[in-house]
Design a protein around this motif. Structure first.
Motif, short mmCIF file in Angstrom:
data_model
loop_
_atom_site.label_atom_id
_atom_site.label_comp_id
_atom_site.label_asym_id
_atom_site.label_seq_id
_atom_site.Cartn_x
_atom_site.Cartn_y
_atom_site.Cartn_z
N SER A 28 0.86 -1.20 0.00
CA SER A 28 0.00 0.00 0.00
C SER A 28 0.88 1.24 0.00
N VAL A 29 1.51 1.51 -1.13
CA VAL A 29 2.57 2.51 -1.19
C VAL A 29 2.07 3.93 -0.89
N HIS A 30 0.86 4.27 -1.30
CA HIS A 30 0.35 5.62 -1.04
C HIS A 30 0.13 5.83 0.45
N ARG A 31 -0.49 4.86 1.10
CA ARG A 31 -0.70 4.96 2.54
C ARG A 31 0.64 5.01 3.28
N LYS A 32 1.59 4.23 2.82
CA LYS A 32 2.86 4.16 3.52
C LYS A 32 3.69 5.44 3.40
N VAL A 33 3.61 6.13 2.25
CA VAL A 33 4.35 7.40 2.17
C VAL A 33 3.68 8.46 3.05
N LEU A 34 2.36 8.39 3.19
CA LEU A 34 1.67 9.33 4.08
C LEU A 34 2.03 9.06 5.54
N LEU A 35 2.06 7.79 5.94
CA LEU A 35 2.42 7.47 7.32
C LEU A 35 3.89 7.82 7.59
N ASP A 36 4.74 7.61 6.59
CA ASP A 36 6.14 8.00 6.74
C ASP A 36 6.26 9.51 6.94
N ALA A 37 5.50 10.27 6.16
CA ALA A 37 5.51 11.73 6.29
C ALA A 37 4.99 12.15 7.66
N ALA A 38 3.98 11.46 8.17
CA ALA A 38 3.42 11.78 9.49
C ALA A 38 4.46 11.54 10.58
N ARG A 39 5.19 10.43 10.50
CA ARG A 39 6.21 10.13 11.51
C ARG A 39 7.33 11.18 11.48
N ARG A 40 7.71 11.58 10.29
CA ARG A 40 8.78 12.58 10.17
C ARG A 40 8.35 13.93 10.75
N ARG A 41 7.04 14.16 10.87
CA ARG A 41 6.52 15.42 11.41
C ARG A 41 5.99 15.26 12.83
N ASP A 42 6.25 14.13 13.44
CA ASP A 42 5.83 13.85 14.81
C ASP A 42 4.32 14.00 15.01
#
Length: 333
Positions: free
Chosen positions: A18-32
């Motif tokens: 689920s690459v779209h969901r995973k890049v969003l979750l990655d972006a969320a983690r990078r922004r705390d």
């Protein structure tokens, strides 16, 4: 114009699936941002003051009205025309009106494009049709029972412009599926090798190149089959429609977009009620040149655009599209 920053991927394999969901979750983690996982596909992101709910990469700021409009190519065309944005001349026909549609195609001028009234991922879309045989084959490729849109073919390169709020943040050229011969491998073997190459990219890896009915028709036109051997160095375009799902590739061109084309993309997004962000499909020969110096048209809008396309281009600079969306939603930009 405020563009998405370049993006670096640590481990591409972590984004498979689920690459779209995973890049969003990655972006969320990078922004705390706080991540609340409800189900595998349903989750909420928050910063303590604001929160947004996502289903995969569809966000709660996109209204149901926007989804209904963008799922209908005819309704999308009407919204774009009302906003004064150039779109190809065309109309829709019931699936039993093939002869009437061919007459109309000749009236507006060949070549034309056939596409289903509703659909995604380029399924049933055939471009650059100039003969009755090709028209009939393309008509048969549209999923059964769907209304069929016939519209004038606009020559040029296929671009996906991603808009968030008042800014175009990313842009990519989508190139049609193609093969380069080596003088030894058959077309079928070249497709197999291309799919092995695409597998290393989390976005294209799930979108395998395969021969469709339209591709087979094109091969026949050149007197070839999937067992034909392409001569060394020869490039053969399998499909005229530049769709990643049909084996196409993408090239980041964010920094080359003319400011006026960026403004057109924003206007096209705002033309659809209830669409805070969206993907705008625009045909132009050279997007770095002013629009008034060439023919161009917006052919489609997407209310749930492929975010990861910009994180994993085939060539060019990866862009933090997911991060730019979250920055806008949470006032972090």
């Amino acid at each position: 114009m405020s563009v998405a920053k370049p993006w670096t991927c640590g481990r591409p394999a972590d984004f498979a699936g689920s690459v779209h969901r995973k890049v969003l979750l990655d972006a969320a983690r990078r922004r705390d941002l706080k991540i609340t996982q409800v189900t595998r596909s349903l989750y909420a992101l928050g910063d303590g003051l604001r929160g947004h709910v996502f289903v995969e990469h569809a966000v709660d700021t996109t209204t149901h009205v926007a989804r209904l409009i963008t799922e209908s190519k005819q309704l999308t065309r009407l919204c774009l025309k009302r906003a004064g944005i150039a779109t190809p001349v065309g109309r829709s026909f019931i699936s039993t009106a093939r002869d009437a549609a061919w007459t109309y195609a000749n009236r507006i001028g060949l070549p034309v494009v056939l596409k289903p009234h509703k659909g995604t991922a380029g399924i049933g879309v055939t471009s650059n049709i100039s003969t009755r045989d090709h028209f009939d084959a393309a008509w048969g490729a549209v999923p059964r029972g769907r209304r069929v849109i016939v519209e004038r073919f606009v020559p040029g390169k296929d671009h996906r412009l991603l808009v968030v709020g008042d800014h175009m943040i990313c842009a990519a050229i989508r190139e049609p599926a193609s093969l380069v011969g080596d003088g030894r491998a058959t077309i079928a073997e070249l497709i197999q090798a291309k799919n092995a190459e695409r597998a290393s990219n989390p976005y294209t890896g799930a979108k395998k190149m395969k021969l469709t009915e339209d591709m087979g028709f094109r091969l026949q036109q050149f007197g070839m089959t999937d067992e034909s051997i392409l001569e060394s160095g020869r490039t053969y375009v399998l499909h005229p429609v530049a769709n990643i799902g049909a084996g196409g590739e993408s090239v980041d061109v964010t920094e080359h977009v003319h400011p006026e084309f960026a403004r057109i993309a924003v206007r096209a997004c705002k033309a659809v009620p209830g669409m805070l962000h969206g993907g705008i499909d625009l045909i132009a020969e050279d997007i770095s040149e002013p629009p008034d110096s060439q023919d161009w048209a917006v052919i489609e809008t997407n209310s749930v655009p492929d975010i990861a396309l910009h994180h994993f281009p085939t060539r060019g600079v990866p862009r933090d599209a997911a991060g730019a969306l979250l920055d806008h939603l949470f006032g972090l930009a």
